[in-house]
Design a protein around this motif. Structure first.
Motif, PDB file in Angstrom:
ATOM      1  N   GLN A 125       0.848  -1.196   0.000  1.00  0.00           N
ATOM      2  CA  GLN A 125       0.000   0.000   0.000  1.00  0.00           C
ATOM      3  C   GLN A 125       0.876   1.236   0.000  1.00  0.00           C
ATOM      4  OE1 GLN A 125      -3.687  -0.196   0.963  1.00  0.00           O
ATOM      5  NE2 GLN A 125      -3.457  -2.295   0.279  1.00  0.00           N
ATOM      6  N   ILE A 126       0.519   2.171  -0.867  1.00  0.00           N
ATOM      7  CA  ILE A 126       1.191   3.468  -0.784  1.00  0.00           C
ATOM      8  C   ILE A 126       0.110   4.511  -0.615  1.00  0.00           C
ATOM      9  CG2 ILE A 126       2.417   5.221  -2.102  1.00  0.00           C
ATOM     10  CD1 ILE A 126       4.197   3.112  -3.180  1.00  0.00           C
ATOM     11  N   ALA A 127       0.132   5.180   0.506  1.00  0.00           N
ATOM     12  CA  ALA A 127      -0.874   6.203   0.838  1.00  0.00           C
ATOM     13  C   ALA A 127      -2.280   5.636   0.700  1.00  0.00           C
ATOM     14  CB  ALA A 127      -0.694   7.447  -0.037  1.00  0.00           C
ATOM     15  N   GLY A 128      -2.452   4.422   1.193  1.00  0.00           N
ATOM     16  CA  GLY A 128      -3.783   3.832   1.192  1.00  0.00           C
ATOM     17  C   GLY A 128      -4.196   3.219  -0.127  1.00  0.00           C
ATOM     18  N   GLU A 129      -3.448   3.478  -1.205  1.00  0.00           N
ATOM     19  CA  GLU A 129      -3.782   2.911  -2.510  1.00  0.00           C
ATOM     20  C   GLU A 129      -2.992   1.629  -2.718  1.00  0.00           C
ATOM     21  OE1 GLU A 129      -5.447   4.256  -5.431  1.00  0.00           O
ATOM     22  OE2 GLU A 129      -6.510   5.553  -4.017  1.00  0.00           O
ATOM     23  N   PRO A 130      -3.589   0.578  -3.297  1.00  0.00           N
ATOM     24  CA  PRO A 130      -2.798  -0.623  -3.587  1.00  0.00           C
ATOM     25  C   PRO A 130      -1.759  -0.323  -4.664  1.00  0.00           C
ATOM     26  CG  PRO A 130      -5.008  -0.835  -4.458  1.00  0.00           C
ATOM     27  CD  PRO A 130      -4.978   0.429  -3.678  1.00  0.00           C
ATOM     28  N   PHE A 131      -0.523  -0.722  -4.354  1.00  0.00           N
ATOM     29  CA  PHE A 131       0.562  -0.545  -5.313  1.00  0.00           C
ATOM     30  C   PHE A 131       0.849  -1.923  -5.912  1.00  0.00           C
ATOM     31  CE2 PHE A 131       5.211   0.356  -6.023  1.00  0.00           C
ATOM     32  CZ  PHE A 131       5.004   1.272  -7.022  1.00  0.00           C
ATOM     33  N   MET A 132       2.075  -2.188  -6.337  1.00  0.00           N
ATOM     34  CA  MET A 132       2.385  -3.478  -6.965  1.00  0.00           C
ATOM     35  C   MET A 132       2.654  -4.543  -5.905  1.00  0.00           C
ATOM     36  SD  MET A 132       5.059  -2.246  -9.764  1.00  0.00           S
ATOM     37  CE  MET A 132       4.709  -0.946 -10.906  1.00  0.00           C
ATOM     38  N   THR A 133       2.496  -5.808  -6.316  1.00  0.00           N
ATOM     39  CA  THR A 133       2.967  -6.892  -5.463  1.00  0.00           C
ATOM     40  C   THR A 133       4.489  -6.948  -5.603  1.00  0.00           C
ATOM     41  OG1 THR A 133       2.855  -8.516  -7.204  1.00  0.00           O
ATOM     42  CG2 THR A 133       0.881  -8.219  -5.899  1.00  0.00           C
ATOM     43  N   PRO A 134       5.170  -7.572  -4.622  1.00  0.00           N
ATOM     44  CA  PRO A 134       6.629  -7.696  -4.730  1.00  0.00           C
ATOM     45  C   PRO A 134       7.063  -8.345  -6.033  1.00  0.00           C
ATOM     46  CG  PRO A 134       5.899  -8.357  -2.562  1.00  0.00           C
ATOM     47  CD  PRO A 134       4.667  -8.074  -3.343  1.00  0.00           C
ATOM     48  N   TYR A 135       6.288  -9.321  -6.511  1.00  0.00           N
ATOM     49  CA  TYR A 135       6.637  -9.975  -7.786  1.00  0.00           C
ATOM     50  C   TYR A 135       6.669  -8.959  -8.914  1.00  0.00           C
ATOM     51  CZ  TYR A 135       5.319 -14.188  -5.251  1.00  0.00           C
ATOM     52  OH  TYR A 135       5.235 -15.176  -4.349  1.00  0.00           O
ATOM     53  N   GLU A 136       5.605  -8.168  -8.962  1.00  0.00           N
ATOM     54  CA  GLU A 136       5.509  -7.209 -10.065  1.00  0.00           C
ATOM     55  C   GLU A 136       6.625  -6.183  -9.995  1.00  0.00           C
ATOM     56  OE1 GLU A 136       0.665  -7.598 -10.525  1.00  0.00           O
ATOM     57  OE2 GLU A 136       1.526  -5.996  -9.319  1.00  0.00           O
ATOM     58  N   LEU A 137       6.926  -5.745  -8.766  1.00  0.00           N
ATOM     59  CA  LEU A 137       8.003  -4.778  -8.604  1.00  0.00           C
ATOM     60  C   LEU A 137       9.322  -5.383  -9.061  1.00  0.00           C
ATOM     61  CD1 LEU A 137       8.083  -1.899  -7.543  1.00  0.00           C
ATOM     62  CD2 LEU A 137       9.056  -2.807  -5.435  1.00  0.00           C
ATOM     63  N   ALA A 138       9.547  -6.661  -8.715  1.00  0.00           N
ATOM     64  CA  ALA A 138      10.782  -7.330  -9.123  1.00  0.00           C
ATOM     65  C   ALA A 138      10.863  -7.398 -10.638  1.00  0.00           C
ATOM     66  CB  ALA A 138      10.829  -8.729  -8.520  1.00  0.00           C
ATOM     67  N   ILE A 139       9.720  -7.671 -11.280  1.00  0.00           N
ATOM     68  CA  ILE A 139       9.710  -7.763 -12.746  1.00  0.00           C
ATOM     69  C   ILE A 139      10.088  -6.423 -13.359  1.00  0.00           C
ATOM     70  CG2 ILE A 139       8.154  -7.975 -14.711  1.00  0.00           C
ATOM     71  CD1 ILE A 139       6.717 -10.174 -13.134  1.00  0.00           C
ATOM     72  N   VAL A 140       9.474  -5.355 -12.846  1.00  0.00           N
ATOM     73  CA  VAL A 140       9.777  -4.031 -13.389  1.00  0.00           C
ATOM     74  C   VAL A 140      11.250  -3.716 -13.199  1.00  0.00           C
ATOM     75  CG1 VAL A 140       9.312  -1.575 -13.136  1.00  0.00           C
ATOM     76  CG2 VAL A 140       7.429  -3.205 -13.059  1.00  0.00           C
ATOM     77  N   ALA A 141      11.758  -3.990 -11.974  1.00  0.00           N
ATOM     78  CA  ALA A 141      13.160  -3.680 -11.692  1.00  0.00           C
ATOM     79  C   ALA A 141      14.076  -4.480 -12.616  1.00  0.00           C
ATOM     80  CB  ALA A 141      13.476  -3.997 -10.236  1.00  0.00           C
TER      81      ALA A 141
END
Lengths: 289, 328
Positions: A125-141
């Protein structure tokens, strides 16, 4: 916000799928339809290894490297012998390869939809909004890292310089002592390994099915045309433009038109700028084929 | 068993005839005209849907498609050809300006857009469900058991007409102009040939012929769904044409039949449900292998284009031949 997140994820996967395709197009000069099936091999290879008990990240690395060697083998056994016959023969050889891979994977894996065995994770969650799952963040990175890696590889390493030299002028490169055969092996290894990785990511974000290679090659073609054929930096820009263009367009148009929208976009761009996005910075003017 | 086998062969040959018509169209534009078109399925689909919408009975209340005029078959066929040609006339001018690879991908793009249009605009096409129970010509006057032969006969006649027209066009100034462009474009332009105009003409012609093939396909299948018009068809037709021989009339004819036989012959072997999926996958792999092998060892196909020699009557036979050479 959703547009931003989904756009970033699909841009990352598109980028990974398309870089390799564009490298092959630039150095070998033909449209490799089998590239889409390399995604399929990567995705199902990782699934198989995962079922054997390897953790997914190990399976992914092994599968991607395996894809790389598959690419080299395809180049040596199938594409290089017919290279002298011209690009139409190369193109349809790759169609034949795509059929073989698609048929063999389909026969082994069946037509069911599959998914990786991943523990479910909640989106941060970022500021109450759902952000990415760790998997998705890893993919982007990883996608951004790969794009930077390819850039560094092409610009600063000996092998990268060979690739660019051979792509620009093979005879001149040979005269200067570059070995085009070794260069093309490196290109095929990197290109197919990246495709395998992209296939695995596609499987993590969505699901695995045997049509994924064909679906993704359509998007890869769209990205490549939009970026300008064989322009690796054009492709990087194009995958971002296309992914966000689709996500934004889908807020207006029914989501059934996903790939249709991509193509409407490239048709529009080509009519205005027949050289693709690379012509924005003057690329592509010297291409003779 | 034998009658089953014969019916199976008749249906395979019918499908082969349809593919041969598509090969003829593709051969005209790609083999003769040098346009690398990956969107031939667009015109095939547009022709098929035009025919269905004009000749089918009006939509029942559980269906949603418009028109359904129950017009005569010949009106539908002519309209299908016109629709294919019109579609080519719309796609052609912007795309033909592009360079080869861009043309290739853009035509593929149009095919994909058209397929998605057919899938999603269900008010027009009844969507994914498609339209069923279309009655092919002569269905009511022939005994059901013999109808397969009548169908095959009609398709072969259609194929023969298309072949004759194609043969005539290739030998006519229209076709020879393409050979001139292919061998030496600046010289051809100097001789008064307009390459752009020629390209558009052959593109539209291929559109019309593919539209007609769409009509034949509807006769054969009696249903129409968007799933029949994926880019697979384009690649299949290209494969068939390459197996036969790009640029050669005999190659296009033979390629269509050889491809369908290769692709569908395994269908006759009865297998269980689970194995059927495996067999159909292996069938695709087999096609791929044949395509790779042909391109490796017979890159000009099984029936390569033969050089045409013109000889003035007064000259002695083999000496001083003006050759129109063939390309690779």
């Amino acid at each position: 916000m959703d547009i931003l997140i989904f756009g970033t994820i699909s841009a990352s996967i598109l980028l990974l799928s398309s870089i390799g395709f564009s490298m092959v197009l630039k150095t070998e000069g033909f449209i490799n339809v089998a590239h889409g099936q390399a995604l399929l091999v990567g995705a199902y290879g990782a699934l198989y290894l995962n079922h054997l008990g390897l953790p997914l990240w190990v399976a992914a690395v092994v599968a991607a490297v395996g894809c790389g060697f598959l690419g080299v083998a395809m180049n040596r056994l199938l594409f290089r012998p017919v290279k002298a016959q011209g690009i139409l023969v190369l193109l349809f050889t790759s169609v034949g390869v795509a059929y073989v891979i698609y048929g063999v994977v389909g026969a082994l894996a069946g037509k069911r939809m599959l998914a990786y065995d991943l523990p479910p994770m909640r989106a941060w969650q970022i500021a109450g909004e759902p952000f990415m799952t760790p998997y998705e963040l890893a993919i982007v990175a990883l996608a951004i890292a790969s794009a930077l890696g390819v850039h560094v590889f092409l610009t600063y390493t000996w092998a990268g310089k060979c690739i660019r030299a051979v792509a620009d002028n093979e005879d001149l490169a040979r005269a200067r002592g570059f070995n085009p055969r070794r260069t093309s092996d490196i290109v095929w290894f990197v290109a197919t390994a990246l495709a395998g990785l992209a296939g695995i990511f596609l499987g993590i974000v969505g699901s695995l099915h045997t049509q994924m290679g064909w679906q993704q090659i359509i998007m890869i073609l769209a990205v490549t045309v939009l970026g300008g054929l064989g322009s690796i930096y054009g492709v990087m820009l194009a995958s971002v433009v296309l992914a966000f263009g689709i996500e934004i367009g889908l807020t207006v148009i029914s989501s059934n038109y996903r790939t249709g929208l991509a193509f409407a976009l490239i048709i529009a761009v080509l009519l205005v700028r027949p050289g693709g996005l690379q012509s924005l910075w003057g690329g592509g003017q010297l291409r003779s084929h | 068993m034998t009658s089953g086998l014969i019916l199976f062969l008749v249906s395979i040959l019918s499908l082969g005839a349809i593919y041969a018509v598509l090969c003829m169209a593709l051969n005209l534009e790609s083999g003769v005209g040098g346009l690398w078109d990956l969107g031939i399925v667009s015109f095939f689909g547009v022709g098929a849907y035009t025919y269905v919408l004009l000749t089918a009975p009006a939509a029942a209340d559980y269906q949603a498609y418009i028109f359904g005029f129950e017009l005569p078959i010949w009106v539908g066929a002519v309209a299908a050809m016109a629709a294919g040609a019109l579609c080519a006339l719309l796609i052609g001018p912007p795309t033909l300006r592009l360079k080869r690879e861009y043309f290739l991908i853009t035509t593929l793009a149009f095919a994909e857009v058209i397929r998605q249009f057919l899938t999603n605009e269900s008010w027009l096409t009844n969507g994914v469900a498609g339209i069923y129970g279309l009655r092919p010509p002569l269905r009511d006057v022939v005994a059901p058991g013999n109808y397969g032969f009548v169908m095959l006969g009609m398709l072969l006649v259609g194929l023969a007409v298309v072949t004759l027209i194609a043969r005539h066009l290739i030998a006519a100034p229209f076709g020879r102009a393409f050979k001139a462009i292919r061998e030496n474009e600046p010289l051809a332009i100097t001789a008064g040939i307009a390459p752009k105009r020629q390209n558009l003409m052959v593109y539209v012609l291929a559109g019309a012929i593919s539209g007609l093939a769409g009509v034949f396909y509807i006769w054969f299948n009696t249903i129409v769904t968007p799933g029949q018009f994926t880019s697979d068809v384009t690649f299949f037709v290209w494969t068939a044409l390459i197996i036969g021989g790009l640029g050669s009339l005999r190659g296009a004819l033979a390629g269509g039949f050889i491809f369908v036989i290769l692709h569908d012959i395994l269908r006759f072997i009865p297998v269980s449900g689970e194995a059927a999926a495996t067999v159909s996958s292996l069938r695709t792999a087999l096609i791929g292998l044949v395509l790779i092998a042909i391109l490796r060892w017979r890159p000009n196909g099984l029936f390569p284009e033969r050089p045409v020699a013109f000889r003035a009557d007064s000259e002695p036979a083999p000496a001083s031949r003006a050759m129109v050479s063939r390309n690779a």
